[in-house]
Design an enzyme around this catalytic site. Structure first.
Site, PDB file in Angstrom:
ATOM      1  N   HIS A 107      -1.040 -19.826 -28.831  1.00  0.00           N
ATOM      2  CA  HIS A 107      -0.587 -18.783 -27.918  1.00  0.00           C
ATOM      3  C   HIS A 107       0.093 -19.430 -26.714  1.00  0.00           C
ATOM      4  O   HIS A 107       0.056 -20.660 -26.557  1.00  0.00           O
ATOM      5  CB  HIS A 107      -1.762 -17.896 -27.464  1.00  0.00           C
ATOM      6  CG  HIS A 107      -2.805 -18.612 -26.665  1.00  0.00           C
ATOM      7  ND1 HIS A 107      -4.022 -18.985 -27.181  1.00  0.00           N
ATOM      8  CD2 HIS A 107      -2.804 -19.049 -25.389  1.00  0.00           C
ATOM      9  CE1 HIS A 107      -4.730 -19.602 -26.258  1.00  0.00           C
ATOM     10  NE2 HIS A 107      -4.002 -19.666 -25.164  1.00  0.00           N
TER      11      HIS A 107
HETATM   12  P1  TYD Z   1      -8.661 -17.897 -26.790  1.00  0.00           P
HETATM   13  O1  TYD Z   1      -8.039 -18.104 -25.460  1.00  0.00           O
HETATM   14  O2  TYD Z   1      -7.830 -17.212 -27.844  1.00  0.00           O
HETATM   15  O3  TYD Z   1      -9.209 -19.292 -27.361  1.00  0.00           O
HETATM   16  P2  TYD Z   1      -8.441 -20.611 -27.880  1.00  0.00           P
HETATM   17  O4  TYD Z   1      -7.068 -20.587 -27.316  1.00  0.00           O
HETATM   18  O5  TYD Z   1      -9.251 -21.767 -27.375  1.00  0.00           O
HETATM   19  O6  TYD Z   1      -8.460 -20.596 -29.369  1.00  0.00           O
HETATM   20  O7  TYD Z   1     -10.009 -17.082 -26.565  1.00  0.00           O
HETATM   21  C1  TYD Z   1     -10.948 -16.891 -27.610  1.00  0.00           C
HETATM   22  C2  TYD Z   1     -11.765 -15.646 -27.274  1.00  0.00           C
HETATM   23  O8  TYD Z   1     -12.530 -15.821 -26.077  1.00  0.00           O
HETATM   24  C3  TYD Z   1     -10.922 -14.403 -27.064  1.00  0.00           C
HETATM   25  O9  TYD Z   1     -11.600 -13.288 -27.682  1.00  0.00           O
HETATM   26  C4  TYD Z   1     -10.908 -14.196 -25.582  1.00  0.00           C
HETATM   27  C5  TYD Z   1     -12.212 -14.811 -25.114  1.00  0.00           C
HETATM   28  N1  TYD Z   1     -12.094 -15.451 -23.780  1.00  0.00           N
HETATM   29  C6  TYD Z   1     -12.735 -14.872 -22.691  1.00  0.00           C
HETATM   30  O10 TYD Z   1     -13.397 -13.827 -22.788  1.00  0.00           O
HETATM   31  N2  TYD Z   1     -12.632 -15.494 -21.461  1.00  0.00           N
HETATM   32  C7  TYD Z   1     -11.923 -16.637 -21.299  1.00  0.00           C
HETATM   33  O11 TYD Z   1     -11.851 -17.180 -20.167  1.00  0.00           O
HETATM   34  C8  TYD Z   1     -11.251 -17.209 -22.440  1.00  0.00           C
HETATM   35  C9  TYD Z   1     -10.445 -18.464 -22.320  1.00  0.00           C
HETATM   36  C10 TYD Z   1     -11.366 -16.589 -23.657  1.00  0.00           C
END
Ligand code: TYD
Length: 137
Positions: free
Chosen positions: A52
């Site tokens: 992303h």
């Molecule tokens: P995501 O940012 O997509 O993780 P990565 O990029 O590491 O694969 O986030 C994963 C999940 O966690 C998503 O459902 C959103 C949640 N999340 C939060 O609730 N708070 C946060 O600060 C972050 C970074 C993610």
């Protein structure tokens, strides 16, 4: 902002036979004030995360344990960074598509962020990301 704004930032290391210490002060050691901290852990070896971009968010990523690669893409070019030490990290400016890959088992990825969690700041589709880059000129 382009990929040339992304960079490794070396942090201070207070070396001590009893164990080392690295401090990070927002706006001083890294180029933004810290409004959120999160970390990923228990990541299966070889796993990939990310996929992303963020519209406004700035981040600083540290491998506080183990190692992984961060591949950044600004829609025009790519750069890959290998993180494997606690005393440096990667500054990620806004509008960077990022993949975090090749996690070693037991690795911990610490992320300092310039703002609170906001799903509206995410771009989770790569074609949408390229469209947004084009619109920004
Ligand atoms: P995501 O940012 O997509 O993780 P990565 O990029 O590491 O694969 O986030 C994963 C999940 O966690 C998503 O459902 C959103 C949640 N999340 C939060 O609730 N708070 C946060 O600060 C972050 C970074 C993610």
């Amino acid at each position: 902002m382009g990929i040339e704004q992304a960079r490794i930032i070396n942090l201070r290391k207070m070396s001590d036979p009893k164990g080392n210490l690295t401090p990070i002060e927002g706006g001083d050691d890294i180029p933004f004030e810290i409004r959120r901290v999160y970390y990923t852990y228990d990541i299966p070896g070889g796993e990939t995360r990310g996929w992303h971009a963020h519209v406004h968010l700035q981040q600083f990523i540290i491998a506080t344990s183990g190692s992984f690669d961060v591949v950044l893409d600004d829609g025009k070019g790519r750069a890959s960074f290998f993180l494997n030490r606690s005393y440096y990290g990667l500054y990620v400016p806004p509008m960077m598509w990022r993949d975090l890959a090749n996690f070693s088992s037991g690795s911990v990825c610490l992320v300092l962020a310039s703002d609170h969690y906001n799903e509206a700041d995410y771009i989770r589709d790569y074609e949408d990301f390229l469209g947004a880059v084009r619109r920004q000129g």
